[in-house]
Structures are given as C-alpha cells and as structure tokens.
Design a protein around this motif. Structure first.
Motif, PDB file in Angstrom:
ATOM      1  N   UNK A  48       4.574 -24.084 -23.227  1.00  0.00           N
ATOM      2  CA  UNK A  48       5.812 -24.111 -23.205  1.00  0.00           C
ATOM      3  C   UNK A  48       6.592 -24.492 -21.705  1.00  0.00           C
ATOM      4  N   UNK A  49       7.649 -24.727 -21.713  1.00  0.00           N
ATOM      5  CA  UNK A  49       8.240 -25.267 -20.428  1.00  0.00           C
ATOM      6  C   UNK A  49       8.328 -23.977 -19.341  1.00  0.00           C
ATOM      7  N   UNK A  50       8.212 -24.393 -18.296  1.00  0.00           N
ATOM      8  CA  UNK A  50       8.506 -23.283 -17.333  1.00  0.00           C
ATOM      9  C   UNK A  50       7.106 -22.365 -17.274  1.00  0.00           C
ATOM     10  N   UNK A  51       6.035 -22.851 -17.922  1.00  0.00           N
ATOM     11  CA  UNK A  51       4.657 -21.917 -17.970  1.00  0.00           C
ATOM     12  C   UNK A  51       4.086 -22.280 -16.758  1.00  0.00           C
ATOM     13  N   UNK A  52       4.276 -23.244 -16.076  1.00  0.00           N
ATOM     14  CA  UNK A  52       3.742 -23.531 -14.737  1.00  0.00           C
ATOM     15  C   UNK A  52       3.965 -22.355 -13.685  1.00  0.00           C
ATOM     16  N   UNK A  53       5.005 -22.057 -13.926  1.00  0.00           N
ATOM     17  CA  UNK A  53       5.597 -20.837 -12.808  1.00  0.00           C
ATOM     18  C   UNK A  53       4.527 -19.549 -13.070  1.00  0.00           C
ATOM     19  N   UNK A  54       4.159 -19.213 -14.458  1.00  0.00           N
ATOM     20  CA  UNK A  54       3.298 -18.162 -14.683  1.00  0.00           C
ATOM     21  C   UNK A  54       1.902 -18.382 -14.340  1.00  0.00           C
TER      22      UNK A  54
END
Length: 421
Positions: A48-54
């Motif tokens: 998903x988009x934003x999963x790089x933050x996790x």
C-alpha cells in the motif's frame, strides 16, 4: 473458512481458542508463518501507499537494539534475559503484523470479500463483550493455559510474558479508592480490552447493522446494550472519550436522514444510561482521577530518558528510579508489585519514544496521518469507519499501549481501507 483466507478467520473468529491455549495476542505470530508462505507463492506482492514509513519504523527498531545494554540517567537495571526477551517479542510482533497487512491486501475480493472480513471483526466484538461480562461478574476467573506448562520458568515467569500467556477475566486495581475489577478477557490488559472494544464496535456496526437485515439489527442493539455494562465497569476514561468522539465524528460526516436517526439514537441511549445505575459509577470514576499523577511522572521521566538517545531510543523500556511519590519507592523482594510501571507503559507514543526515540514516534504518527489524508474522501461505510479508527489510533497513542492486540486491529483496519480502493 476454506481457501487462502483461512489464517485470517483462524485469527479473528478463532481468537477465544488462542486465548484459552495461552497464545492470545501472540497468535498473530503463529499465523504469520503460513501467511508468509502463501504470500511468497503469489509473488509479486503488492504494497500500500505509505507502507515505506512502516518499514522504516521496523528498521529503526532493529537499529535500537544497539542501545539495549544502556541505561539513561534516572533509570536502573542491567541488560538481562527479560530485557532481551521483551525486545525480541516486540520485534516478532511488528514483523508478524507487517506480514498480516500485506497478506490481507493481496487477497482478492473473491478470496476474502470485504464484508466477510468486516463481519469477522464483528464476531470478535461479540467475543470481547462476552469476555467483558465475564470480567464484571466473575473477576477472579483465571486458569493455567497449556503454553504456560510448556515454557521454562525464566520465560514464563517474566511479567510481560505472563500477562500475555495467562488467561484472566479482570485486572483488580484501586481506582475508586477500593479494589475494583476491570474487565480484560480475552486480552492481555484492561486497557487493551478498552481499546479493542471501541475499534471492534465500529466494525460490528458496519458489518451487522449497516449491511444487516432486520434480525441482524436487533442482534446489534442487544449486544451493544450488554456491552454498556463492561464498558462502564472498565472505568476506562480513554475508552469513554473515544466512544464520545466517535459519535461526534459520525454525526459530522454522515448526512441526511442518517444524521437525524443517529442523533435520535444518541439521545435515547444517553437518557437510558442516565436513568441506569451505571451513571453513578461513571460519576465516581470522574471524581477520582487517581492515575493522573502516575501518568504525569511516567511521561516526564520517559521524555527525560529519551533525551539522551533521541534518534534510536533504547530498544526496550526502562525502570524509573522511584515513582510519583518518592524517589526511594521501588520494587523489593517482599513487594514485587511496588514501584512504578516501566517507562513507556502509559501509551504507544511514549513506548515508541523510549524504545525508538522521537524518530520512531514521528514515523508512527506520519503513517496513520497519511492513511487519514489518503482516504478522507472515501465516504463508503468502510471508508468512514476506517478513517475513524485511524483517528482513534492517534488519540489512544497517548494513553494506551498498541502492543499486543490493539496494534493488530489497527493494522487490519488500515488493510480494510487499502482494500477498499
């Protein structure tokens, strides 16, 4: 459940069995193994988009292990099996939850219909209410789980592990000036019960009321009426605030006759509650904010300790010297429950600050804020509910620990938003 979605059904619908076996919130680690195998077989894997933050959050937790042997000023304790075990357990949970989200997002609508997933969360809410009623009427209920019999004492005797593997109905605390049982079954802590109850209530309403028939709606009304008993007896102010803000959110975001009906239901429920014996208990709890001084001490000590390692934190919690009453108060051989809760134990935000520094806390907040921003325009029932849960995550991070079970439910809610696209 048949097909590739069986691990999710085993996790949510089968949760009471996991709890009775002593796995409880750790069941996601067990089920992450078949999820990872099945996910590997269906490469390429969508993210998903934003999963790089996790992923950065998880990478930062790996780096924070470098500070496990260090103790900042104002804390005590040496590197030992307990500290390492707590770190490894949290690491396994973070990794398992990551796998679970990717697994959910890569299942097709045919393999796991969105409504079926929402309704499974609703089934877990019914389990939560049943556990809450057990804690209210039979607070002393507890038993030794099979996993406890298999673990060596140096693992099973750890206080953090013991909370996870030993099934109990309630936590007994002196909240009102006398011993008060606070429901926690089938979860690890009373606060975890409160956080999970509010999140699951959202999905219970969506799955069984919004998408339900008349008989389903009658069932929903009965279950919510029963849920009011453990919700009040939990003496959980964070839960009460979360439910109040949830109602306000829905009134603002829904329109037309739905808003009118919702306002009418809220007025009727408030009137019924005011006339019930539960109202007096709420008034007593609000008059005795006994935990405020404790939380203030813990938060200030956490921030002071984190200031000595603001980027990567310390990998695990630390024990503060003394407590909010005296610098000399602490755990002793004859009073193992004395002293003060570990730093970071009063909310996920503070846990991240002490374990991963301010960097980890910023990544966590950015992840859920990003989810709200991307899905705010989704006005479907799942979209509205998912954004509401993301908001509750940001509220609860000040007062509730995310680990163990709450964080799993937060990320399942995130996966529902992702799948809804």
């Amino acid at each position: 459940m048949r097909g590739p979605a069986w691990p999710i059904g085993a996790l949510l619908v089968g949760y009471p069995i996991w709890w009775a076996l002593g796995f409880g919130g750790l069941s996601v680690i067990v089920l992450a193994v078949p999820m990872a195998v099945l996910l590997w077989r269906r490469r390429p894997v969508r993210v998903p988009r934003g999963f790089g933050l996790w992923l950065l959050l998880l990478a930062g937790y790996l780096v924070s292990a470098l500070m496990l042997a260090e103790s900042p000023p104002g804390t005590y304790g040496e590197l030992g099996p307990g500290r390492v075990l707590g770190y490894l357990m949290r690491l396994a949970l973070y990794a398992a939850i990551l796998i679970m989200v990717l697994y959910l997002g890569n299942l097709t609508e045919r393999e796991l219909p969105q409504l079926r997933l929402v309704r499974m969360l609703g089934v877990l809410f019914v389990t939560t209410v049943a556990g809450g009623l057990l804690g209210v009427f039979f607070p002393a209920f507890a038993f030794t789980a099979p996993i406890e019999l298999l673990l060596p004492d140096w693992i099973g005797g750890n206080s953090f592990v013991q909370n996870l593997i030993h099934p109990t109905a309630a936590q007994t605390q002196k909240v009102l000036g006398f011993s008060s049982p606070r429901p926690e079954a089938p979860y690890e802590w009373a606060n975890a019960w409160g956080s999970n109850a509010s999140v699951l209530l959202v999905w219970f309403v969506v799955g069984w009321w919004v998408h339900g028939r008349t008989r389903h709606k009658v069932f929903v009304a009965v279950v919510i009426a029963l849920a009011a008993i453990p919700i009040v007896y939990s003496l959980n102010r964070g839960l009460w605030i979360g439910l109040g803000l949830s109602v306000l959110y829905l009134i603002v975001r829904v329109g037309g006759r739905t808003r009118v009906a919702l306002c009418g239901a809220v007025v009727a429920a408030a009137l019924a509650f005011a006339l019930s014996p539960l109202a007096a208990l709420v008034a007593q709890r609000l008059d005795k904010p006994h935990s405020n001084d404790i939380r203030a001490f813990t938060v200030s000590a956490t921030l002071a300790a984190a200031g000595h390692s603001p980027v990567i934190g310390y990998g695990n919690t630390r024990n503060a010297l003394g407590n909010h009453r005296s610098i000399t108060t602490g755990k002793t051989e004859w009073c193992t429950s004395c002293g003060h809760p570990p730093l970071g134990s009063d909310g996920q935000l503070w846990l991240l600050i002490i374990t991963q520094g301010f960097t980890g806390a910023a990544l966590y907040v950015a992840f859920f804020l990003g989810a709200i921003r991307r899905h705010w325009r989704d006005r479907s029932p799942v979209g509205l509910a998912g954004v509401l849960v993301m908001g509750l995550v940001l509220l609860y991070m000040f007062v509730y620990d995310g680990l163990v079970t709450p964080l799993s439910l937060y990320l399942i809610s995130f996966a529902l938003l992702w799948r809804n696209q």
